[in-house]
Design a protein around this motif. Structure first.
Motif, PDB file in Angstrom:
ATOM      1  N   LYS A  23       1.179  -1.042  -0.610  1.00  0.00           N
ATOM      2  CA  LYS A  23       0.116   0.385  -0.180  1.00  0.00           C
ATOM      3  C   LYS A  23       1.102   1.639   0.020  1.00  0.00           C
ATOM      4  O   LYS A  23       2.020   1.562   1.006  1.00  0.00           O
ATOM      5  N   ALA A  54       1.751   5.665  -1.339  1.00  0.00           N
ATOM      6  CA  ALA A  54       1.308   7.109  -1.505  1.00  0.00           C
ATOM      7  C   ALA A  54       2.038   7.211  -2.414  1.00  0.00           C
ATOM      8  O   ALA A  54       3.324   7.793  -1.950  1.00  0.00           O
ATOM      9  N   THR A  71      -2.349   5.225  -3.307  1.00  0.00           N
ATOM     10  CA  THR A  71      -2.648   6.324  -3.257  1.00  0.00           C
ATOM     11  C   THR A  71      -2.409   7.628  -3.971  1.00  0.00           C
ATOM     12  O   THR A  71      -0.881   7.405  -3.506  1.00  0.00           O
ATOM     13  N   PHE A  91      -1.837  11.487  -4.052  1.00  0.00           N
ATOM     14  CA  PHE A  91      -1.825  13.025  -3.661  1.00  0.00           C
ATOM     15  C   PHE A  91      -1.625  14.375  -4.730  1.00  0.00           C
ATOM     16  O   PHE A  91      -0.026  14.007  -5.137  1.00  0.00           O
ATOM     17  N   ASP A 101      -2.643  11.342   7.666  1.00  0.00           N
ATOM     18  CA  ASP A 101      -3.180  10.971   6.344  1.00  0.00           C
ATOM     19  C   ASP A 101      -2.058  10.451   5.663  1.00  0.00           C
ATOM     20  O   ASP A 101      -2.596   9.129   4.352  1.00  0.00           O
ATOM     21  N   LEU A 102      -0.791   9.881   5.804  1.00  0.00           N
ATOM     22  CA  LEU A 102       0.175   8.950   5.773  1.00  0.00           C
ATOM     23  C   LEU A 102       0.129   7.545   6.365  1.00  0.00           C
ATOM     24  O   LEU A 102       1.077   6.621   5.972  1.00  0.00           O
ATOM     25  N   TYR A 141       0.485   3.241   5.663  1.00  0.00           N
ATOM     26  CA  TYR A 141       1.051   3.081   4.723  1.00  0.00           C
ATOM     27  C   TYR A 141       2.381   2.220   4.085  1.00  0.00           C
ATOM     28  O   TYR A 141       2.731   2.553   5.467  1.00  0.00           O
ATOM     29  N   VAL A 158       5.606   6.167   1.135  1.00  0.00           N
ATOM     30  CA  VAL A 158       5.330   6.933   0.404  1.00  0.00           C
ATOM     31  C   VAL A 158       6.432   7.844  -0.261  1.00  0.00           C
ATOM     32  O   VAL A 158       7.535   8.065  -0.573  1.00  0.00           O
TER      33      VAL A 158
END
Length: 211
Positions: free
Chosen positions: A3, A5, A29, A31, A56-57, A60, A63
């Motif tokens: 998963k 971001a 996801t 952003f 928000d993060l 995950y 990132v």
């Protein structure tokens, strides 16, 4: 299934990374600052980097920081955005992978001379190279974040083909067997997603060149 971001998701490199990750079955996801989702990610959140929070993060595996700035006024944002992401990921297991630059790669074994120091390095690109090198220098100080900085080859081709092959290197400027320093965004994306999967280079800068 990983998963991840991707931040600053509407840039060209970001979109290639997202496509590669989605095609491998990652949950992605994106952003971005724009209202529209111009990526292959099913999940899209409109949010500026500086508005992103620890919450928000959360959750995950990784990132991806794909932020890019090109004008004199915005170049310092390379350091500021990376540090903001590092701050909100501090002390967590969420990894931070940064789309870096080639100008800070070393050309001598002592690691005292960088590509951007060379006589043939274009003057127009030196401010960008210096800004990205400064961001890397600040990142190296962070022992509280599981970061990885990935530098592309000197000739980083947005429209280059996806060959499916690349050479993984370290801190030093590396040429492929043809004597070239070139890689497509698509092949760079493969290397980025491979590193997300493997997690072999925590708190390291690595580099990639097309095979």
């Amino acid at each position: 299934m990983a998963k991840i971001a991707v931040v600053a998701a509407n840039g060209k490199a970001a979109k290639k990374i997202i496509t590669e990750a989605v095609n491998r079955g990652f949950e992605v996801t994106a952003f971005g600052r724009r209202a529209e989702n111009d990526t292959d990610a099913k999940n899209y959140i409109q949010k500026d980097i500086f508005d992103l929070t620890r919450e928000d993060l959360k959750g995950y595996d990784a990132v991806v920081d794909a932020f890019g700035a090109w004008t004199a006024e915005t170049l310092p944002l390379h350091s500021k955005t990376t540090q903001h992401l590092a701050d909100i990921l501090s002390g967590t297991d969420v990894r931070l992978l940064v789309v870096g630059g080639a100008g800070s790669l070393y050309v001598n074994p002592e690691h005292t001379i960088q590509v951007a120091d060379g006589e043939n390095f274009p003057e127009a690109f030196k401010p960008l190279a210096q800004a990205m090198a400064a961001a890397l220098s600040e990142l190296r100080k962070r022992k509280d974040v599981k970061w990885t900085y990935i530098s592309p080859a000197a000739d980083f081709q947005a429209e280059g083909e996806r060959s499916g092959k690349y050479i993984l290197a370290g801190e030093e400027f590396t040429l492929n067997p043809a004597g070239e320093s070139v890689i497509s965004y698509a092949d760079y994306a493969i290397a980025m997603v491979d590193e997300i999967e493997s997690g072999k280079h925590i708190q390291e800068r690595i580099s990639v060149v097309g095979a």
